[in-house]
Scaffold this active site. Structure first.
Site, mmCIF file in Angstrom:
data_model
loop_
_atom_site.group_PDB
_atom_site.id
_atom_site.type_symbol
_atom_site.label_atom_id
_atom_site.label_comp_id
_atom_site.label_asym_id
_atom_site.label_seq_id
_atom_site.Cartn_x
_atom_site.Cartn_y
_atom_site.Cartn_z
ATOM 1 C CD GLU A 82 -3.124 -0.564 0.100
ATOM 2 O OE1 GLU A 82 -3.126 0.619 -0.293
ATOM 3 O OE2 GLU A 82 -3.903 -1.431 -0.332
ATOM 4 C CB SER A 83 1.957 3.271 2.317
ATOM 5 O OG SER A 83 2.220 2.476 3.469
#
Length: 486
Positions: free
Chosen positions: A132-133
């Site tokens: 995700e990040s």
């Protein structure tokens, strides 16, 4: 009396006692047998001998390495596709990227694994922020998803992640992890499959549900690999599986993972009063950047205790903070407070009315140039020495900064009609009644005299706007009619 006689008497007595005891035992066994349930013939089956795989005894010591503990909890089915192998090659060819992500995750991974184990969820879900990040809690996507779990604003609100002028809980380590695991469990309960749950986390549960319904109507499979989905979602689970495979056996991919001990990185400390971020960091003996790494949800220079009752600090520094706070003799803990705008204003007006520096006001509140601050907005402003109270709970929880484009206003003099009031004049010219009252230095309920000259500020017409409303030349009108016909 002869000895043989005594011996025979003693022997007779012993035999008598033994017979009596046997009778008692028989009676007890009969009573117990009467109380036992009658088991039908054939109800019991012989015990089948088992094979002992190992004589080793399971150790009672917890794993010293967090990676080992993480691997022990892997419970999701593996995906084995060409896309997975492609992503394995991509990650393995970038060992510095893997190292950077793993280093960043070392601050948060223990807490996530603990939460997953407590919920009895597969521990490989702790790897999802890698996808995700890259485990950056300050990450913001082009679609405005934020935090290491990348929550969209609406989804964050649904899972009680507050987003206001002072903090964004989508970035909060504890709150966002709680919300993400709640959401993932909800999706798994909905679809009964972890791969579909992950696809829904990326694509949306409604999109996955519609794709499954479409396949069902066509008589096709409804598994993750069966569905038609966007490329990003199609690649999402293979990326996750590739990272999982590398974490499971890093040596097979030529990757060296950093050591992460199986112990907490941070501790939770209570905040009872509004406090400057710089002061918290100073009392803890850490830098402000280190503080924000663990507390990335705070947008400004102050922590409002009515809404934020605890912060995270590195484990050893938490005790340092508690000790130094107890010995802190300066009663002033916060140099910032919150001020609510009484009307729509620009930053220069706010700074002038409060006697503060406009540049600092813009910087702290992230106010771009040429923007107006809407009425009722909550602004962080320097706290005067006379301000002793902390920010109220309602404002700390719900304060919002609302900005609007600053238009060029043109001063116009108008004449009041019969029965004209502040409200009717505002409606006539499409402006706020509060602004009309402010421009003319009157009360909100003032009734004007017929013919009274009043001031109204209206947007200045641009050359483009004037051109668009000007009568068209005959040739232009003709071209317009021809275009309409086509």
């Amino acid at each position: 009396m002869s000895m043989p006689f005594l011996f025979r008497s003693a022997l007779a007595l012993v035999l008598t006692l033994l017979l009596a005891a046997c009778g008692t035992l028989e009676s007890q066994r009969s009573d117990e047998a009467a109380l036992q349930p009658v088991i039908p013939s054939g109800a019991l089956t012989p015990i089948t001998p088992g094979n002992l795989d190992s004589w080793a005894v399971q150790g009672l010591q917890p794993p010293a390495d967090l990676w080992q503990r993480l691997r022990a909890g892997f419970a999701m089915p593996d995906l084995d596709t060409d896309m997975v192998h492609d992503r394995e090659d991509w990650y393995a060819s970038r060992p510095e990227y893997i190292q950077r992500m793993a280093d960043r995750s070392s601050k948060y991974l223990f807490h996530i694994v603990e939460e997953l184990e407590r919920r009895n969820m597969p521990t490989e879900l702790a790897l999802l922020p890698y996808i995700e990040s890259a485990f950056n809690p300050q990450a913001v996507s082009h679609a405005k998803a934020a935090g290491m779990w990348q929550f969209m604003p609406a989804t964050g609100t649904y899972f009680d992640l507050r987003q206001n002028a002072f903090r964004d809980d989508r970035r909060d380590v504890l709150a966002s992890t709680r919300a993400a695991l709640d959401y993932l469990q909800k999706l798994h309960d909905m679809f009964g499959d972890w791969h579909l749950a992950l696809a829904a986390y990326n694509w949306g549960e409604g999109s996955v549900g519609r794709a499954m319904a479409k396949n069902q109507n066509l008589g096709l499979g409804v598994g993750y690999t069966d569905l038609s989905m966007p490329d990003e979602t199609r690649m999402y689970v293979p990326k996750f599986q590739a990272v999982k495979n590398i974490i499971r056996d890093p040596a097979a991919f030529g990757v060296v993972l950093p050591d992460i001990g199986n112990h907490p990185y941070f501790d939770i400390v209570d905040i009872a009063r509004d406090m400057d971020v710089e002061l918290v960091a100073q009392l803890a003996g850490i830098g402000v950047d280190d503080f924000r790494t663990l507390n990335p949800s705070h947008n400004g220079p102050v922590i409002l205790s009515a809404a934020t009752t605890e912060v995270l600090l590195p484990w050893d520094n938490a005790q340092t903070f508690r000790r130094n706070l107890a010995n802190h003799r300066d009663g002033r803990l916060a140099s910032w407070t919150v001020w609510t705008t009484p009307r729509t204003m620009n930053a220069k007006e706010v700074a002038s009315s409060l006697g503060v520096d406009e540049k600092e006001l813009r910087s702290v509140n992230r106010i771009p140039a040429n923007m107006l601050i809407a009425s009722g907005s909550a602004l962080l402003v320097p706290r005067s020495a006379a301000t002793l109270y902390d920010v109220a709970e309602e404002l700390a929880h719900n304060g919002q900064l609302k900005l609007m484009p600053q238009r060029q206003l043109r001063r116009t003099t108008v004449v009041a009609r019969k029965g004209e009031t502040v409200a009717t004049l505002a409606r006539r010219y499409g402006v706020a009644a509060a602004d009309v009252a402010e421009w003319n230095k009157v009360g909100r309920n003032t009734r004007f005299k017929t013919g009274q000259r009043l001031v109204i500020y209206r947007p200045a017409a641009t050359s483009t706007a004037r051109a668009s409303t000007a009568p068209k030349a005959p040739a232009q009108r003709a071209r317009t009619r021809q275009a309409a016909k086509r």
